[in-house]
Design an enzyme around this catalytic site. Structure first.
Site, PDB file in Angstrom:
ATOM      1  N   GLN A 122      -9.769  45.881  29.446  1.00  0.00           N
ATOM      2  CA  GLN A 122      -8.781  45.722  30.514  1.00  0.00           C
ATOM      3  C   GLN A 122      -9.082  46.685  31.646  1.00  0.00           C
ATOM      4  O   GLN A 122      -9.175  47.891  31.420  1.00  0.00           O
ATOM      5  CB  GLN A 122      -7.384  45.987  29.949  1.00  0.00           C
ATOM      6  N   GLY A 123      -9.239  46.170  32.863  1.00  0.00           N
ATOM      7  CA  GLY A 123      -9.511  46.989  34.030  1.00  0.00           C
ATOM      8  C   GLY A 123      -8.305  47.073  34.940  1.00  0.00           C
ATOM      9  O   GLY A 123      -8.258  46.429  35.995  1.00  0.00           O
ATOM     10  N   SER A 125      -6.043  50.451  35.074  1.00  0.00           N
ATOM     11  CA  SER A 125      -5.818  51.823  35.531  1.00  0.00           C
ATOM     12  C   SER A 125      -6.925  52.286  36.468  1.00  0.00           C
ATOM     13  O   SER A 125      -8.088  51.908  36.325  1.00  0.00           O
ATOM     14  CB  SER A 125      -5.755  52.768  34.333  1.00  0.00           C
ATOM     15  N   GLU A 240       1.581  43.651  24.576  1.00  0.00           N
ATOM     16  CA  GLU A 240       0.986  44.744  23.834  1.00  0.00           C
ATOM     17  C   GLU A 240       1.933  45.524  22.932  1.00  0.00           C
ATOM     18  O   GLU A 240       1.516  46.412  22.221  1.00  0.00           O
ATOM     19  CB  GLU A 240       0.295  45.714  24.787  1.00  0.00           C
ATOM     20  N   SER A 367       3.280  55.821  30.359  1.00  0.00           N
ATOM     21  CA  SER A 367       3.643  57.188  29.990  1.00  0.00           C
ATOM     22  C   SER A 367       5.100  57.290  29.547  1.00  0.00           C
ATOM     23  O   SER A 367       5.928  56.421  29.841  1.00  0.00           O
ATOM     24  CB  SER A 367       3.405  58.133  31.180  1.00  0.00           C
ATOM     25  N   GLU A 369       7.299  59.216  30.695  1.00  0.00           N
ATOM     26  CA  GLU A 369       8.162  59.299  31.873  1.00  0.00           C
ATOM     27  C   GLU A 369       8.467  57.906  32.430  1.00  0.00           C
ATOM     28  O   GLU A 369       9.606  57.613  32.844  1.00  0.00           O
ATOM     29  CB  GLU A 369       7.503  60.165  32.946  1.00  0.00           C
TER      30      GLU A 369
END
Length: 391
Positions: A122-123, A125, A240, A367, A369
């Site tokens: 998976q591209g 980030s 996911e 994340s 957060e």
């Protein structure tokens, strides 16, 4: 538990007794061996009918209900079978994307290849985008029947072994950030694609960087319309969680014996403080398993709400850190050294490696957060986090 589910449990338990690789925790001492063993295990699961229970019924082993999928993953975790790390993006992310948003031609071309072991990465980030997916800058410029792509991706799981990539690009900077994104399927062997594994602190190379320099991708490899990449990406990301977190939670509970053995072997079995912490952690692990079960039940009932998956994700990642932290504290001087790692596992009893790896899970898949913001803003209706503020 119905009779049908109990029969399925007995069936897969018997199958695993014969087919589970017994030495996978020690046999793969290099990344190449790990990749080879992962491919062999996936092929065996496909042949057994247990690799893709979430795919439609027309595919071998597909068409299972969520309750049946839960039984399969419970038994895989109970048997301590290898996780399908190498084919995870292929069978979940790529499948969900193609099944929901791909053309019939794309589905017919790629889904059979995935079943035969084609590996996808998976591209999404990028170095300067952080958890803000809409901030990506990798640019795709259309020239006739191709897109010319330049940019960089990072934290792509197992990209060094991938044949194809789910690539999110920017084709326009006009309007809202989400409006100018386009979703492409990229062959990893195209000229201009360079992959560099990232050597992680615990010794693994689970992730990699992907550099894109004038890569030419046919327009026929676009999923959805130009500019619809944000919507297509949501289909990818929605796949996911759920069963993945349930499997990981059950694996952590199945490996609690490693902590108990460490307590015993280091003479801490009479330490009231250690026993208190071990008991507290066991309760925490059980709670995470119960949260995962509850989340999956809501999904089966069709009552899943925005933020439910975020709660389970944060509970699991915090529990994983507590699990590894206790191992380091009670493991004596041995636990201060990182031994040879077990690729693809999070609960190995190699305490320092487990401890360092546990921090990655507070970032991976969104994340902590970001998950908190989802819970606060979209689940509890609290005010949105101000943008652009600084201390």
């Amino acid at each position: 538990m119905t009779d049908a589910l109990e029969n399925l449990r007995n069936e897969i338990r018997a199958w695993l007794a014969v087919n589970r690789p017994n030495d996978w925790r020690t046999s793969a001492d290099t990344h190449e061996k790990f990749a080879k063993e992962q491919r062999a295990w996936f092929a065996k699961l496909v042949a057994g009918g247990y690799a893709i229970p979430h795919w439609p019924k027309k595919w071998p082993g597909g068409g299972r209900s969520l309750a049946e999928q839960k039984v399969i993953y419970e038994e895989l975790a109970r048997a301590d079978a290898p996780r399908l790390l190498l084919s995870f993006v292929s069978t979940y992310h790529a499948f969900a994307t193609l099944n929901e948003c791909g053309s019939e031609e794309q589905q017919a071309r790629y889904l059979p290849k995935i079943l035969k072991g084609e590996t996808w990465c998976q591209g999404f980030s990028e170095p300067n985008a952080g958890s803000d997916l809409a901030a990506i800058k990798t640019k795709a410029v259309r020239k006739g029947n191709i897109y010319v792509v330049d940019g960089q991706k990072v934290w792509s799981t197992m990209a060094q072994y991938a044949d194809k990539c789910l690539l999110l690009t920017r084709t326009s900077s006009e309007g809202p950030k989400q409006a100018g994104m386009t979703y492409l399927l990229m062959d990893m062997k195209l000229p201009g694609v360079t992959v560099r594994p990232i050597h992680q602190i615990q010794g693994d190379e689970e992730f990699a960087e992907i550099f894109l320099d004038g890569v030419e991708i046919p327009v026929s490899e676009r999923v959805g319309d130009e500019g619809d990449g944000w919507a297509v990406a949501q289909a990818t990301l929605a796949s996911e969680r759920g069963l993945t977190l349930m499997e990981l939670s059950y694996r952590m509970r199945g490996n609690m014996y490693r902590l108990a053995e460490t307590v015993r072997d280091h003479g801490r079995a009479d330490d009231a403080g250690v026993l208190r912490d071990l008991g507290r952690l066991a309760t925490q692990v059980d709670a995470v398993c119960a949260l995962s079960d509850h989340f999956l039940q809501k999904r089966m009932d069709g009552t899943e709400a925005i933020g439910d998956a975020s709660i389970v994700k944060n509970a699991y990642s915090r529990c994983l850190r507590a699990w590894a932290d206790l191992g380091v504290r009670v493991g004596g001087i041995d636990a201060q050294y990182r031994g040879p790692i077990t690729f693809g596992d999070l609960n190995t009893g190699n305490w320092m490696a487990d401890f360092m790896n546990s921090y990655a899970w507070t970032i991976a898949g969104g994340s902590e957060e970001v998950q908190r913001n989802i819970i606060a803003e979209r689940m509890l209706g609290m005010a949105r986090e101000p943008k652009g503020w600084s201390l």
